[in-house]
Design an enzyme around this catalytic site. Structure first.
Site, PDB file in Angstrom:
ATOM      1  N   SER A  25       0.844  -1.201   0.000  1.00  0.00           N
ATOM      2  CA  SER A  25       0.000   0.000   0.000  1.00  0.00           C
ATOM      3  C   SER A  25       0.878   1.249   0.000  1.00  0.00           C
ATOM      4  CB  SER A  25      -0.937  -0.017   1.205  1.00  0.00           C
ATOM      5  OG  SER A  25      -1.891   1.020   1.102  1.00  0.00           O
ATOM      6  N   ASN A  26       0.326   2.394   0.336  1.00  0.00           N
ATOM      7  CA  ASN A  26       1.111   3.629   0.400  1.00  0.00           C
ATOM      8  C   ASN A  26       0.584   4.507   1.535  1.00  0.00           C
ATOM      9  OD1 ASN A  26      -1.045   5.414  -0.697  1.00  0.00           O
ATOM     10  ND2 ASN A  26      -0.807   4.053  -2.453  1.00  0.00           N
ATOM     11  N   HIS A  27       1.232   5.646   1.725  1.00  0.00           N
ATOM     12  CA  HIS A  27       0.917   6.475   2.905  1.00  0.00           C
ATOM     13  C   HIS A  27      -0.248   7.429   2.704  1.00  0.00           C
ATOM     14  CE1 HIS A  27       4.297   5.036   5.117  1.00  0.00           C
ATOM     15  NE2 HIS A  27       5.152   5.402   4.177  1.00  0.00           N
ATOM     16  N   ALA A  55      -4.318   7.697  -4.427  1.00  0.00           N
ATOM     17  CA  ALA A  55      -2.968   7.208  -4.708  1.00  0.00           C
ATOM     18  C   ALA A  55      -3.116   5.726  -5.030  1.00  0.00           C
ATOM     19  CB  ALA A  55      -2.079   7.414  -3.492  1.00  0.00           C
TER      20      ALA A  55
END
Ligand code: CTP
Length: 397
Positions: A206-208, A273
């Site tokens: 995943s991402n932030h 995102a």
């Protein structure tokens, strides 16, 4: 000017309750339909009779009285806007924490209309960190907090904490009604948040992304009367009642939701995102750490922005984001042209206070006609106002 507008006013126990009498009078004079609900303690300051005479409507104070039950859901749905004025420190604390021990709070918790709050209290209470925290929470729920005035207080001291003047509050209510007309009838589709790509039943990529920026844009469009659908990846952000939320997890699910909905949208904003790559295969079992090294095969995800850019009608406005660390302008323009977007909103990780998880952002907007507009660093809700203004201006040009 306010003919037919339905305004619900909640009065709580503060000396400033006398000013709400004037608010009701001003609104009724403008031909608005006004109903008043009062907390039990507010009756010590102003009589319900005063409000019922001025509003020409029965004033409700209790959830249950004698043999009847006040339908709080109905009241919350009846109103176009719910103004809580004055809002005491105590009511603010309850609103921030979901308490429901009187009719006013029950209506607040079940209302689907925008809520505006006019606090009133002594300066020390106003400045207390607990009050500040409560106000932050209430704002994050999508409510509008009006500023307090500086002046003579009930305690005899002079300082911050006085409720705003009735004429100012009535002006703010008018803004609420007449600003929204700008986006009435518009359908807005927004993606926000990260995506989560499963590796096995336990792990993921995943991402932030927090989803804050996309949610703020959704709320700004909603405030202006648009119908908003938010396709939201796993995000802890709370979203206001009036927005349709489609929760998704993976890039594939986000793609499917967006593709099935974009045709109905006038404005499409891709703030998510989205993972660019996802595991080529998801292991059905937890992968064991048997080897010293492990290779994960990834395949490209479908680019939602690019796909919609190739399919959309000219009348639909498509907005994408670019989060860059270098060659910012060049990369942003590459995305604008390559994905056939009308707008690309650039934020650079080089700018302090920009990017994932932050409450602020600093953006530059590039449009298809060659326009470029750079904005100062602002809170994400203020950035959302700039974005919505730019989109509306461009659309109406
Ligand atoms: N986007 C999308 N679908 C994807 C990937 C990205 O809709 N599968 C959208 C994002 O929501 C955002 C924009 O495309 O509006 C970002 O562009 P992208 O090229 O994906 O940026 P990066 O991931 O930063 O790509 P690169 O690594 O090439 O810079």
């Amino acid at each position: 000017m306010m003919k037919g507008k339905k305004i619900l006013i909640g009065v709580t126990g503060s000396i400033a309750a006398y000013k709400s009498v004037l608010i009701v009078r001003l609104l009724v004079k403008e031909e608005a339909e006004v109903k008043v609900i009062m907390t039990p303690s507010s009756k010590d300051f102003v009589s319900p009779l005063t409000f019922s005479t001025l509003s020409k409507n029965k004033v409700l104070t209790e959830l249950v009285s004698e043999d009847s039950w006040a339908n709080h859901v109905e009241l919350g749905r009846w109103a176009d806007i719910f103004l809580i004025a004055p809002a005491t420190c105590n009511t603010l604390a309850k609103m921030a924490n979901g308490f429901c021990d009187n009719l006013l709070l029950a209506v607040y918790l079940s209302s689907t209309c925008p809520v505006m709050v006019a606090p009133a209290m002594d300066e020390d209470m106003w400045r207390h960190p607990a009050t500040k925290l409560n106000l932050q929470k209430i704002t994050s729920f999508g409510n509008t907090i009006l500023p307090v005035d500086n002046g003579e207080l009930a305690s005899g001291l002079t300082g911050e904490g006085r409720m705003s003047e009735p004429a100012f509050i009535v002006e703010k209510i008018k803004d609420f009604f007449f600003k929204p007309e700008i986006c009435k009838g518009l359908n807005v589709l927004i993606t926000a948040g990260p995506t989560v790509e499963a590796i096995d039943p336990v792990r993921f990529i995943s991402n932030h992304s927090s989803g804050k920026m996309g949610v703020a844009i959704a709320e700004e469009f909603r405030k202006r009367g648009a119908s908003v659908t938010l396709i939201l990846g796993p995000s802890g952000e709370s979203v206001n009642h009036g927005i349709e939320i489609r929760r998704v997890t993976s890039a594939k699910e986000m793609y499917q939701e967006a593709i099935s909905r974009y045709q109905q949208a006038d404005i499409i904003i891709m703030a998510a995102a989205v993972a660019d790559y996802t595991p080529a295969e998801i292991s059905g079992m937890k992968i064991k750490k048997d080897n010293e090294e492990m290779k994960l095969n990834l395949k490209k995800t479908d680019d939602i922005l690019k796909t919609i850019g190739g399919l959309k009608k000219d009348s639909q406005l498509l907005v994408g984001f670019a989060l860059e660390t270098d060659n910012e302008k060049e990369n942003a323009l590459k995305k604008l042209n390559g994905k056939k977007a009308d707008f690309i909103i650039l934020n650079s990780l080089k700018d302090e206070g920009s990017g994932f998880g932050q409450d602020t952002n600093k953006i530059t907007i590039f449009d298809k006609k060659g326009g470029e507009a750079a904005f100062e660093k602002k809170s994400k809700s203020e950035v959302a106002i700039d974005i919505v203004n730019s989109i509306i201006e461009y659309k109406n040009a």
